[in-house]
Design an enzyme around this catalytic site. Sequence first.
Site, PDB file in Angstrom:
ATOM      1  CE  LYS A 144      -2.932   0.843   3.609  1.00  0.00           C
ATOM      2  NZ  LYS A 144      -2.705   2.207   4.291  1.00  0.00           N
ATOM      3  CB  SER A 145       3.640   2.507   2.072  1.00  0.00           C
ATOM      4  OG  SER A 145       3.036   2.172   3.552  1.00  0.00           O
ATOM      5  CE  LYS A 155      -0.825   4.789  12.776  1.00  0.00           C
ATOM      6  NZ  LYS A 155      -0.167   5.406  11.578  1.00  0.00           N
ATOM      7  N   GLY A 158      -5.191   7.983   4.893  1.00  0.00           N
ATOM      8  CA  GLY A 158      -4.359   9.134   5.564  1.00  0.00           C
ATOM      9  C   GLY A 158      -3.185   9.333   4.883  1.00  0.00           C
ATOM     10  CG  ASP A 173       0.389   0.145   9.422  1.00  0.00           C
ATOM     11  OD1 ASP A 173      -0.027   0.911  10.398  1.00  0.00           O
ATOM     12  OD2 ASP A 173       0.780   0.407   8.441  1.00  0.00           O
ATOM     13  NE  ARG A 185       6.376   6.355   0.984  1.00  0.00           N
ATOM     14  CZ  ARG A 185       5.259   6.247   2.191  1.00  0.00           C
ATOM     15  NH1 ARG A 185       4.156   5.788   1.641  1.00  0.00           N
ATOM     16  NH2 ARG A 185       5.291   6.673   3.092  1.00  0.00           N
ATOM     17  CD  GLN A 243       0.086   8.334   6.714  1.00  0.00           C
ATOM     18  OE1 GLN A 243      -0.461   9.285   7.570  1.00  0.00           O
ATOM     19  NE2 GLN A 243      -0.480   7.127   6.717  1.00  0.00           N
ATOM     20  NE  ARG A 292      -5.541   0.451  13.176  1.00  0.00           N
ATOM     21  CZ  ARG A 292      -4.822   0.455  11.906  1.00  0.00           C
ATOM     22  NH1 ARG A 292      -3.551   0.475  12.091  1.00  0.00           N
ATOM     23  NH2 ARG A 292      -5.453   0.752  10.634  1.00  0.00           N
TER      24      ARG A 292
HETATM   25  C1  S3P Z   1       2.090   5.021   6.128  1.00  0.00           C
HETATM   26  C2  S3P Z   1       2.658   5.236   7.499  1.00  0.00           C
HETATM   27  C3  S3P Z   1       2.174   4.692   8.689  1.00  0.00           C
HETATM   28  C4  S3P Z   1       1.279   3.746   8.547  1.00  0.00           C
HETATM   29  C5  S3P Z   1       0.183   4.035   7.381  1.00  0.00           C
HETATM   30  C6  S3P Z   1       1.129   3.979   6.242  1.00  0.00           C
HETATM   31  C7  S3P Z   1       2.823   5.404   4.941  1.00  0.00           C
HETATM   32  O1  S3P Z   1       1.547   6.087   9.230  1.00  0.00           O
HETATM   33  O2  S3P Z   1       0.594   3.598   9.693  1.00  0.00           O
HETATM   34  O3  S3P Z   1      -0.754   2.807   7.095  1.00  0.00           O
HETATM   35  O4  S3P Z   1       2.355   4.891   3.774  1.00  0.00           O
HETATM   36  O5  S3P Z   1       3.815   6.377   4.923  1.00  0.00           O
HETATM   37  P1  S3P Z   1       2.338   7.088   9.983  1.00  0.00           P
HETATM   38  O6  S3P Z   1       3.659   7.443   9.311  1.00  0.00           O
HETATM   39  O7  S3P Z   1       1.565   8.172  10.193  1.00  0.00           O
HETATM   40  O8  S3P Z   1       2.706   6.132  11.334  1.00  0.00           O
END
Ligand code: S3P
Length: 425
Positions: free
Chosen positions: A13-14, A333, A85, A306, A18, A159, A337
Amino acid sequence: MIVDADLRVPGDKSITHRALILAGMARGTSRIGGALTSFDARSTARVLRQLGVEVSPLAAGRDILVRGRPRFRRPGAILHCGNSGTSARLLLGALSAHPFSATLTGDASLRRRPMRRVTDPLALMGARFTFAGRDGLPVTVRGGHLTGIRYELPVSSAQLKSALILAGVAAGVPVEVREPGGRSRDHTERMLRAFGYEIEDDGEWIRFAPTGRIVPVANEVPGDPSSAAFLVGAALLAEGGVLRLRGVGLNPTRTGFLRVLARMGAAVTVEGLHDVGGEPVGDLIVRPAELVATDVAAGEIPGLIDEIPLLSVLASRADGTTVFREVGELRVKESDRLALLASNLRAVGAGAEAHGNTLTVVGGRRPPAGRVVTAGDHRIAMAFGVLGTVRGARVRVDDPAAAGVSFPNFHESLRALRGPGKGRK
Ligand code: S3P
């Protein structure tokens, strides 16, 4: 359950967020293979389209084609980030360097999440923000001419770190950030190095210099270790057999859960480690194990943030009491959670307490039974879905479909652990 499966998990996902955003900033067409096609990935794609980027439909098994543009177009409507987010925060960073106003919003869960932690430093760089409420979406960003920044982040957050770095990329200015705790995931840094950007990390400060250029690329997205973790967990709780998960991303900033699982006595091995686009990737081989409790220290949390829902349901099946320290970030989150994990674990008969920033889980042997409230949180839905695979379990999850935020077909994958053509537990 006896496990007998050889599976792949959906794309990370991350990395998908990006890859989409950076491809959206390149003049020309990029190709992204193996990308995640979940609701969250669709949110980033949808917002990019509103900003004038052409993104082909997201469909499992199909490459995504992204025709980007070095400057985004002023959007004609509000940018809806759904539950994501990462979409909201990363795009706030990129939009901060654009000389127009854009308003971002999201679903009820995302609107409750803090955004000032991102907009405060972006405002120091020169962007302007208008909030409808005290904090959180909807927020209007008016970007413009930015200056570089040297900034100590209030929390270790990829993030937040990535939002500032993406503002630096879009504006061509340097960015230096320091994370207070352990290192958060470094996918943004790895991707940008491939575009010729200098990013130094001296263990304290991360220094981004605008030395590179975003150009179209062909990318391959590895399997998501955070999705893999749920299937790993189900295999560990099984009564026999073996699971192989192929092509899982094994970036050390994401695999903290494997180190914790090793301490808990879990048998997970890695095979065929290789590099895919600057990210380590390999197969995970998992066999059921008798788990023991452990203590998860504050410095470990960013590397498994996560995975705490999954680790806490595993802790409820381990011998002894497991403690997760400094997990206050879980309160902001997709749901609170921390509170939900404790209340849901108690609801299915386990011992759990959330006190301040600490989560304590007491392990036991009785089959879990009870009703789980997900509050629409995908990782709560999946963690308790895993607990429901325990022999004799009667766990009812109120919104199993929430899994689709990050893991399309999660429930099919969970059933597939029993092997082709096998029935229920
Ligand atoms: C993510 C960073 C994490 C994670 C989220 C995805 C990202 O959040 O919990 O599911 O893709 O950068 P934080 O960076 O706010 O901890």
